[in-house]
Scaffold this motif. Structure first.
Motif, PDB file in Angstrom:
ATOM      1  N   ALA A  73      -9.214  -0.734   3.651  1.00  0.00           N
ATOM      2  CA  ALA A  73      -8.556  -0.284   2.425  1.00  0.00           C
ATOM      3  C   ALA A  73      -8.262  -1.469   1.503  1.00  0.00           C
ATOM      4  N   ASP A  74      -7.799  -2.564   2.065  1.00  0.00           N
ATOM      5  CA  ASP A  74      -7.497  -3.744   1.251  1.00  0.00           C
ATOM      6  C   ASP A  74      -8.745  -4.305   0.571  1.00  0.00           C
ATOM      7  N   ARG A  75      -9.870  -4.335   1.292  1.00  0.00           N
ATOM      8  CA  ARG A  75     -11.124  -4.848   0.708  1.00  0.00           C
ATOM      9  C   ARG A  75     -11.569  -3.980  -0.464  1.00  0.00           C
ATOM     10  N   ILE A  76     -11.468  -2.681  -0.313  1.00  0.00           N
ATOM     11  CA  ILE A  76     -11.881  -1.774  -1.387  1.00  0.00           C
ATOM     12  C   ILE A  76     -10.925  -1.892  -2.572  1.00  0.00           C
ATOM     13  N   ALA A  77      -9.631  -1.892  -2.296  1.00  0.00           N
ATOM     14  CA  ALA A  77      -8.634  -1.964  -3.370  1.00  0.00           C
ATOM     15  C   ALA A  77      -8.786  -3.243  -4.186  1.00  0.00           C
ATOM     16  N   ALA A  78      -9.214  -4.321  -3.565  1.00  0.00           N
ATOM     17  CA  ALA A  78      -9.382  -5.594  -4.268  1.00  0.00           C
ATOM     18  C   ALA A  78     -10.509  -5.529  -5.299  1.00  0.00           C
ATOM     19  N   ARG A  79     -11.411  -4.560  -5.164  1.00  0.00           N
ATOM     20  CA  ARG A  79     -12.557  -4.447  -6.067  1.00  0.00           C
ATOM     21  C   ARG A  79     -12.326  -3.471  -7.208  1.00  0.00           C
ATOM     22  N   ALA A  80     -11.201  -2.780  -7.224  1.00  0.00           N
ATOM     23  CA  ALA A  80     -10.974  -1.740  -8.234  1.00  0.00           C
ATOM     24  C   ALA A  80      -9.780  -2.101  -9.108  1.00  0.00           C
ATOM     25  N   ASP A  81      -9.827  -1.655 -10.358  1.00  0.00           N
ATOM     26  CA  ASP A  81      -8.706  -1.897 -11.263  1.00  0.00           C
ATOM     27  C   ASP A  81      -8.036  -0.581 -11.659  1.00  0.00           C
ATOM     28  N   PHE A  82      -8.000   0.341 -10.718  1.00  0.00           N
ATOM     29  CA  PHE A  82      -7.349   1.629 -10.899  1.00  0.00           C
ATOM     30  C   PHE A  82      -6.758   2.038  -9.556  1.00  0.00           C
ATOM     31  N   PRO A  83      -5.817   2.981  -9.532  1.00  0.00           N
ATOM     32  CA  PRO A  83      -5.181   3.383  -8.276  1.00  0.00           C
ATOM     33  C   PRO A  83      -6.165   4.044  -7.315  1.00  0.00           C
ATOM     34  N   LEU A  84      -5.965   3.775  -6.037  1.00  0.00           N
ATOM     35  CA  LEU A  84      -6.764   4.381  -4.977  1.00  0.00           C
ATOM     36  C   LEU A  84      -5.838   5.002  -3.945  1.00  0.00           C
ATOM     37  N   TYR A  85      -6.104   6.249  -3.608  1.00  0.00           N
ATOM     38  CA  TYR A  85      -5.416   6.899  -2.510  1.00  0.00           C
ATOM     39  C   TYR A  85      -6.312   6.816  -1.290  1.00  0.00           C
ATOM     40  N   PHE A  86      -5.791   6.279  -0.198  1.00  0.00           N
ATOM     41  CA  PHE A  86      -6.462   6.263   1.092  1.00  0.00           C
ATOM     42  C   PHE A  86      -5.689   7.238   1.970  1.00  0.00           C
ATOM     43  N   ILE A  87      -6.361   8.267   2.456  1.00  0.00           N
ATOM     44  CA  ILE A  87      -5.661   9.300   3.210  1.00  0.00           C
ATOM     45  C   ILE A  87      -6.316   9.521   4.571  1.00  0.00           C
ATOM     46  N   ASP A  88      -5.482   9.869   5.551  1.00  0.00           N
ATOM     47  CA  ASP A  88      -6.017  10.203   6.863  1.00  0.00           C
ATOM     48  C   ASP A  88      -6.395  11.685   6.888  1.00  0.00           C
ATOM     49  N   ASP A  89      -6.782  12.177   8.049  1.00  0.00           N
ATOM     50  CA  ASP A  89      -7.269  13.549   8.148  1.00  0.00           C
ATOM     51  C   ASP A  89      -6.153  14.587   8.185  1.00  0.00           C
ATOM     52  N   GLU A  90      -4.911  14.155   8.102  1.00  0.00           N
ATOM     53  CA  GLU A  90      -3.754  15.057   8.067  1.00  0.00           C
ATOM     54  C   GLU A  90      -3.073  15.022   6.704  1.00  0.00           C
ATOM     55  N   THR A  91      -3.795  14.590   5.685  1.00  0.00           N
ATOM     56  CA  THR A  91      -3.203  14.349   4.371  1.00  0.00           C
ATOM     57  C   THR A  91      -4.071  14.948   3.279  1.00  0.00           C
ATOM     58  N   ALA A  92      -3.432  15.387   2.206  1.00  0.00           N
ATOM     59  CA  ALA A  92      -4.138  15.890   1.022  1.00  0.00           C
ATOM     60  C   ALA A  92      -3.446  15.347  -0.219  1.00  0.00           C
TER      61      ALA A  92
END
Length: 82
Positions: free
Chosen positions: A43-62
């Motif tokens: 998640a940290d590697r991906i977030a470092a490449r984007a300049d907008f919010p990112l939601y990272f969710i597990d399989d129990e989350t929506a």
């Protein structure tokens, strides 16, 4: 954005929020046993490449969007990287 397939599905070649509908992006299966590489470091590697919010969710989350407002419904774990 973390996976080349995401860009292809969106018909994109650069990292941007999807479809122009939202100013954020969603990455599912965080901490999933079926995707063992999807952990905090991933998640940290991906977030470092984007300049907008990112939601990272597990399989129990929506992520729910109602009347233009975003909230997270979860019995699991999730992260928001602004």
């Amino acid at each position: 954005i973390g996976d080349t397939a995401d860009l292809h599905v969106l018909g994109a070649t650069t990292v941007e929020p999807p479809f122009g509908l939202f100013d954020w992006y969603l990455k599912p299966h965080l901490y999933s046993p079926d995707f063992p590489e999807r952990d905090d470091a991933w998640a940290d590697r991906i977030a470092a490449r984007a300049d907008f919010p990112l939601y990272f969710i597990d399989d129990e989350t929506a992520v729910r969007v109602r009347d233009g407002k975003v909230d997270v419904v979860s019995e699991g774990r999730w992260q928001l990287h602004p």
